[in-house]
Design an enzyme around this catalytic site. Structure first.
Site, PDB file in Angstrom:
ATOM      1  N   LYS A 196      -6.787   0.995   6.574  1.00  0.00           N
ATOM      2  CA  LYS A 196      -6.262   2.257   7.096  1.00  0.00           C
ATOM      3  C   LYS A 196      -7.407   3.089   7.688  1.00  0.00           C
ATOM      4  O   LYS A 196      -7.320   3.583   8.797  1.00  0.00           O
ATOM      5  CB  LYS A 196      -5.568   3.005   5.946  1.00  0.00           C
ATOM      6  CG  LYS A 196      -4.940   4.306   6.354  1.00  0.00           C
ATOM      7  CD  LYS A 196      -4.116   4.903   5.229  1.00  0.00           C
ATOM      8  CE  LYS A 196      -3.751   6.330   5.582  1.00  0.00           C
ATOM      9  NZ  LYS A 196      -2.962   7.011   4.566  1.00  0.00           N
ATOM     10  N   GLU A 202     -15.943  -2.755   1.280  1.00  0.00           N
ATOM     11  CA  GLU A 202     -15.618  -4.153   0.967  1.00  0.00           C
ATOM     12  C   GLU A 202     -15.041  -4.843   2.205  1.00  0.00           C
ATOM     13  O   GLU A 202     -15.437  -5.948   2.578  1.00  0.00           O
ATOM     14  CB  GLU A 202     -14.576  -4.232  -0.162  1.00  0.00           C
ATOM     15  CG  GLU A 202     -15.048  -3.759  -1.519  1.00  0.00           C
ATOM     16  CD  GLU A 202     -14.749  -2.296  -1.771  1.00  0.00           C
ATOM     17  OE1 GLU A 202     -14.669  -1.515  -0.792  1.00  0.00           O
ATOM     18  OE2 GLU A 202     -14.600  -1.936  -2.960  1.00  0.00           O
ATOM     19  N   GLY A 254      -1.768   4.045   1.819  1.00  0.00           N
ATOM     20  CA  GLY A 254      -2.160   2.634   1.744  1.00  0.00           C
ATOM     21  C   GLY A 254      -1.241   1.808   0.862  1.00  0.00           C
ATOM     22  O   GLY A 254      -0.786   0.728   1.245  1.00  0.00           O
ATOM     23  N   ARG A 255      -0.933   2.328  -0.313  1.00  0.00           N
ATOM     24  CA  ARG A 255      -0.111   1.547  -1.263  1.00  0.00           C
ATOM     25  C   ARG A 255       1.362   1.531  -0.890  1.00  0.00           C
ATOM     26  O   ARG A 255       2.175   0.921  -1.584  1.00  0.00           O
ATOM     27  CB  ARG A 255      -0.334   2.061  -2.687  1.00  0.00           C
ATOM     28  CG  ARG A 255      -0.093   3.546  -2.866  1.00  0.00           C
ATOM     29  CD  ARG A 255      -0.688   4.055  -4.185  1.00  0.00           C
ATOM     30  NE  ARG A 255      -0.617   5.493  -4.339  1.00  0.00           N
ATOM     31  CZ  ARG A 255      -1.509   6.355  -3.861  1.00  0.00           C
ATOM     32  NH1 ARG A 255      -2.551   5.922  -3.178  1.00  0.00           N
ATOM     33  NH2 ARG A 255      -1.381   7.655  -4.051  1.00  0.00           N
ATOM     34  N   GLU A 340      -2.315   4.487  -9.136  1.00  0.00           N
ATOM     35  CA  GLU A 340      -3.021   5.287  -8.126  1.00  0.00           C
ATOM     36  C   GLU A 340      -2.171   6.501  -7.744  1.00  0.00           C
ATOM     37  O   GLU A 340      -2.698   7.535  -7.347  1.00  0.00           O
ATOM     38  CB  GLU A 340      -3.318   4.427  -6.876  1.00  0.00           C
ATOM     39  CG  GLU A 340      -4.437   5.002  -6.020  1.00  0.00           C
ATOM     40  CD  GLU A 340      -5.003   4.010  -5.009  1.00  0.00           C
ATOM     41  OE1 GLU A 340      -6.070   3.430  -5.257  1.00  0.00           O
ATOM     42  OE2 GLU A 340      -4.364   3.799  -3.962  1.00  0.00           O
ATOM     43  N   HIS A 371       3.546 -17.238 -23.780  1.00  0.00           N
ATOM     44  CA  HIS A 371       2.599 -18.065 -24.527  1.00  0.00           C
ATOM     45  C   HIS A 371       1.215 -17.436 -24.560  1.00  0.00           C
ATOM     46  O   HIS A 371       0.220 -18.124 -24.815  1.00  0.00           O
ATOM     47  CB  HIS A 371       2.557 -19.466 -23.908  1.00  0.00           C
ATOM     48  CG  HIS A 371       3.918 -20.112 -23.933  1.00  0.00           C
ATOM     49  ND1 HIS A 371       4.384 -20.808 -25.025  1.00  0.00           N
ATOM     50  CD2 HIS A 371       4.929 -20.086 -23.039  1.00  0.00           C
ATOM     51  CE1 HIS A 371       5.629 -21.218 -24.778  1.00  0.00           C
ATOM     52  NE2 HIS A 371       5.973 -20.790 -23.573  1.00  0.00           N
ATOM     53  N   LYS A 500     -16.913   5.316  -5.496  1.00  0.00           N
ATOM     54  CA  LYS A 500     -17.356   4.868  -4.161  1.00  0.00           C
ATOM     55  C   LYS A 500     -18.682   5.534  -3.805  1.00  0.00           C
ATOM     56  O   LYS A 500     -19.606   4.894  -3.306  1.00  0.00           O
ATOM     57  CB  LYS A 500     -16.318   5.250  -3.094  1.00  0.00           C
ATOM     58  CG  LYS A 500     -15.071   4.394  -3.082  1.00  0.00           C
ATOM     59  CD  LYS A 500     -14.206   4.804  -1.893  1.00  0.00           C
ATOM     60  CE  LYS A 500     -12.809   4.241  -2.006  1.00  0.00           C
ATOM     61  NZ  LYS A 500     -11.900   4.757  -0.983  1.00  0.00           N
TER      62      LYS A 500
END
Ligand code: F6P
Length: 535
Positions: A196, A202, A254-255, A340, A371, A500
């Protein structure tokens, strides 16, 4: 506002979910709601008529209807960033105008969607090719909302794949990109840089590495790179031509962005038509959320169930447990969506939150989790409300017996959590197995299940694109309702910024170019260890 709910919680501490079923024969239907292809069952909780009424009262007290309508109408409800919240417009396929500052945003959105469709078709048909011929693979480089949504949805819709294979690189750990690119042909791979902001360290680091890999391997980054971003100046500076840049606006968080250009890898994998069905699923949930009474409103009921368990009953986490291997990334996707959005301790008006913020969300697909961690869910001292989900049908008709077992396991877990097993039942079981005396007494206690543990179940006919769209929009609106009731802004994420900033200041220190003076003792010692052990 919470007093009545706290009172109801304390009123009868010994209440059992099973008793609620005994008292009310119609409980399963009375505490389930259906819309589109989904059925949401919250009857296996301690929510009864009085609790539900008090929860619904919250919605009216905080004017949920007004807040919801403001969101859909494009008001700047993301107050800390002064932005509208309009991911819903991305799936408003033929729903009429949506105004932001008096401007209809739909023509622009539909134009971008048409460009995505055309590009996806060209790639899928080999009309748009790489240096080595038709594109066989797509690598999406992004992180957070620019990764989790498309990665989750691409995996979820695997039975609909008839396009290039899609891969996802998110982590700045070089292992991630090395492992993904290792098996790909740089001349027949399309790289989508999805960010965005187009500044995320990253993503930009991975994008540069991919560009070098492609040119070193004989590919053509000038041709084989596309971008998805709101920052068109930055995509240009990176060297991606405008015709392969798919923009979106800052009022799509973004999400919440998988519905638009961030969903390009999904569209490439399943084709524009199936992607449309996904959008229509989301749109169907929007229409339901906007029109159904609270007591029949699925996102509202899902939100209220969550509030009852976390804010009122004090259960710190909730587990999302899809009995669907292809939804294995869904818990991670919901983790970002929920944590978030609602992990905040300050209300919209700046005051400190007086109730807990959103819960920790976690999970794994069933039956694998059974399990691994279900032991604690059944017999641990804490209570983990579980959100099960399962399809009536799989996509593998030849393996229908697998699917029946999957469904049986899913339903068995919620039944076991509710029902439990008493000491007498455990004793009887041991005795039937031939055990007697002290040994029986000792063993039986370990086989007791307290039961009365709440869960909800979401069922759907099959995991189609339409159903997936409904499920995602259902949870988005759930998070919205929770945020409105808590009085927080679900649409900013200032909590990610400090880390950040400190990472930026630590980078030259970890490079050995700057001293760690000024850092705390622990951080300085860790840097020292890393520098000593570097090859
Ligand atoms: O760090 C958090 C965050 O801003 C998320 O909200 C977002 O989804 C992610 O980073 C990626 O951001 P971008 O799409 O700008 O690269």
């Amino acid at each position: 506002m919470w007093d009545e709910l706290n009172r109801l919680r304390d009123e009868d501490k010994d209440r059992r979910i099973m008793d609620l079923f005994e008292r009310d024969e119609g409980r399963a239907d009375g505490y389930s709601v259906e819309t589109g292809d989904l059925r949401f069952d919250y009857s296996k909780t301690l929510i009864d008529e009085a609790v539900r009424a008090a929860l619904i009262d919250l919605c009216d007290q905080i004017d949920l209807g007004g807040r919801r309508d403001a969101m859909f109408a494009g008001a700047a409800i993301n107050e800390t960033e002064g932005r509208a919240v309009l991911h819903t417009a991305l799936r408003n396929l033929d729903g009429g105008p949506v105004l932001v500052d008096g401007q209809d945003v739909m023509p622009g959105l539909l134009d971008t969607l048409a460009r995505m469709r055309a590009f996806a078709e060209d790639v899928r048909q080999g009309v748009f090719a790489g240096a080595g011929g038709a594109l066989t693979d797509v690598v999406n480089i992004g992180i957070g909302g620019s990764d989790l949504g498309p990665a989750m949805a691409t995996l979820a819709l695997a039975p609909y794949h008839d396009g290039p294979a899609c891969h996802f690189v998110s982590n700045v750990d070089g292992a991630h990109i090395a492992d993904v690119l290792g098996s790909l042909d740089p001349t027949r791979t399309l790289v989508i840089v999805a960010s965005k902001t187009f500044t995320t360290i990253e993503t930009m680091t991975n994008a540069r590495t991919a560009r070098a890999w492609m040119s070193d391997g004989g590919g053509d980054p000038g041709q084989q790179f596309a971008a998805v971003s709101t920052a068109l100046d930055k995509t240009d500076a990176f060297g991606i031509p405008p015709e392969r840049v798919f923009g979106f606006e800052d009022w799509v968080g973004g999400r919440y962005s998988v519905w638009g250009p961030i969903g390009l890898p999904v569209m490439l994998a399943i084709g524009p038509q199936a992607f449309d069905a996904f959008l229509r699923g989301g749109q169907a949930m929007d229409l339901h959320f906007r029109s159904a009474e609270w007591v029949e409103n699925m996102p509202v009921l899902l939100a209220l169930t969550g509030l009852w368990h976390h804010q009122i009953c004090g259960y710190p986490t909730r587990a999302v447990l899809p009995y669907d291997q292809r939804l294995s990334r869904l818990p991670a996707y919901f983790q970002q969506l929920e944590m978030e959005s609602n992990g905040k301790s300050v209300a919209m008006n700046g005051s400190a939150l007086t109730v807990p913020s959103g819960p920790v969300v976690w999970g794994e697909p069933g039956t694998n989790g059974q399990h691994a961690f279900y032991q604690l869910i059944h017999q641990g001292t804490g209570i983990v409300p579980c959100e099960f989900m399962v399809a009536a049908e799989g996509h593998e008709p030849d393996l229908a017996h697998h699917h029946r077992l999957l469904v049986a396991n899913c339903l068995a877990q919620s039944e076991a959590l509710m029902r439990g097993r008493t000491l007498d039942e455990a004793r009887a079981l041991m005795a039937a197995g031939g055990m007697t005396g002290d040994e029986l007494e000792r063993q039986a206690r370990h086989r007791v299940f307290a039961g009365n543990r709440p869960s909800t179940t979401l069922v759907y006919p099959q995991l189609t694109p339409f159903v997936l769209g409904q499920i995602i929009a259902l949870y988005e609106h759930r998070v919205f309702v929770e945020g409105v009731i808590l009085g927080i802004n679900s649409f900013d994420q200032w909590g990610v910024e400090l880390g950040k900033e400190l990472a930026t200041s630590l980078a030259p220190i970890v490079d050995g170019d700057q001293s760690a003076d000024g850092k705390d003792g622990s951080t300085a010692a860790l840097v020292d260890f890393v520098l000593k052990h570097r090859y």
